[in-house]
Enzyme design. Structure first.
Site, PDB file in Angstrom:
ATOM      1  N   VAL A  30      42.621  32.274  47.714  1.00  0.00           N
ATOM      2  CA  VAL A  30      43.874  32.816  47.173  1.00  0.00           C
ATOM      3  C   VAL A  30      43.612  33.617  45.897  1.00  0.00           C
ATOM      4  O   VAL A  30      44.496  33.785  45.064  1.00  0.00           O
ATOM      5  CB  VAL A  30      44.933  31.700  46.965  1.00  0.00           C
ATOM      6  N   ASP A  78      48.563  29.928  42.250  1.00  0.00           N
ATOM      7  CA  ASP A  78      47.375  29.189  42.711  1.00  0.00           C
ATOM      8  C   ASP A  78      47.566  27.684  42.467  1.00  0.00           C
ATOM      9  O   ASP A  78      47.184  26.853  43.301  1.00  0.00           O
ATOM     10  CB  ASP A  78      46.120  29.617  41.946  1.00  0.00           C
ATOM     11  N   ASP A  86      42.064  31.196  41.647  1.00  0.00           N
ATOM     12  CA  ASP A  86      41.932  31.743  40.296  1.00  0.00           C
ATOM     13  C   ASP A  86      43.223  31.473  39.508  1.00  0.00           C
ATOM     14  O   ASP A  86      43.919  32.407  39.128  1.00  0.00           O
ATOM     15  CB  ASP A  86      41.619  33.258  40.350  1.00  0.00           C
TER      16      ASP A  86
END
Ligand code: BDR
Ligand code: CA
Length: 308
Positions: free
Chosen positions: A119, A14, A9
């Protein structure tokens, strides 16, 4: 090389996780989930990261909201779009067709031994496991960033990814799949500070400059929340735990998610007693060689940028 899927996301950390995964692993595909920002934004950010760093894999959008809870985002940490701060280049690619969960099921059924690295909130993973329980036995494992054995970041005891979708995290933690956990107690050891942002900027390429600017924007936000210019570079830790397993010390632990507490919903309860009630379901990462991790992140950002 480890073959892996990153479910994310983005979010600056990320984005770094994607680059590390593409450089040190064989990245099979990227899926996105609503989390730091709404699904449409984080999907754009994932596509843009792949574009900036010459990562040639498909990005597919998945769940736009948690299994049960109302969506919640983290604009105070990552900005409203998840990528607030830098001037971003125009988008030249687009996300692939199809739903991320369908693709996860098809891909994991098509190849045994993949690592799945979530994640963000674990909504896509939980949906895939619920629809196709056979996936659990086909994966090498799930290495996730989420939870904490100590304190939280979005509540006193809950970490953001688990807090956003605790029911999904509970499905994954209870699934029986081999699990590696990169919780806050691990990821806060790998610090983003002004020095790291300056190192990244000195790489001197457009992609690295965007990451450096994202780090500065993250530090500004963290400073206004916590009063200090340092925070964890969380998500790459979950990738490094599979590409460089010697970097992280793991211990077998029983970990469960609190779903009901009025003050503790979204907490991961990590049983560190000598005689726990239940057997271990998680390899809990408790120490990372953050000096080497930092060097590897710089190496990945430099090499991937050079390829574009
Ligand atoms: C996690 O939440 C997000 O803000 C980060 O991207 C990371 O995955 C840290 O709590
Ligand atoms: Ca994330």
């Amino acid at each position: 090389m480890v073959r892996l899927i990153v479910d994310c996301d983005p979010g600056h950390d990320d984005a770094v996780a994607l680059v590390v995964a593409a450089h040190f692993g064989e990245l099979v595909g990227v899926t996105t989930v609503g989390g730091n920002a709404p699904l449409r934004d984080v999907t754009t950010n994932a596509v843009l990261t792949c574009q900036m760093f010459g990562i040639d894999v498909d990005v597919r959008a998945g769940a736009d909201r948690p299994l049960v809870a109302a969506p919640r985002y983290a604009p105070q940490v990552h900005g409203v779009s998840g990528f607030s701060g830098p001037a971003l280049p125009p988008l030249e690619r687009s996300a692939a067709e199809g739903h991320a969960v369908d693709w996860l099921i098809e891909t994991i059924r098509g190849e045994e031994g993949l690592w799945l690295v979530p994640v963000g909130p674990m909504t896509n993973v939980a949906l895939a496991f619920r629809r196709a329980p056979d996936l659990v036995g086909r994966l090498a494992g799930v290495s996730f960033m989420g939870g904490s054995a100590t304190i939280g970041n979005h509540t006193p005891v809950a970490e953001f990814n688990v807090l956003v979708d605790p029911e999904a995290a509970a499905v994954v933690l209870g699934s029986g799949v081999p699990l590696r956990m990169a919780g806050l107690d691990l990821t806060e050891q790998f610090v983003v500070d002004d020095a790291l942002a300056a190192n990244v900027r000195s790489i001197g390429t457009p992609g690295a400059t965007v990451i450096a600017d994202l780090m500065l924007s993250y530090l500004d936000n963290i400073e206004s929340i916590r009063g200090e210019r340092r925070g964890g570079l969380h998500d790459p830790c979950a990738v490094l735990a599979v590409t460089h397993p010697d970097l992280v010390d793991h211990q077998p632990r029983s970990v469960a998610v609190e779903l009901n507490g009025t003050l503790t919903r979204g907490m991961t309860v990590v049983d560190r007693r000598k005689r726990p009630d239940a057997g271990p379901n998680v390899a809990h990462g408790h120490r990372i060689d953050h000096v080497t991790a930092r060097r590897l992140v710089i190496e990945a950002l430099t090499a991937q940028t050079a390829r574009t």
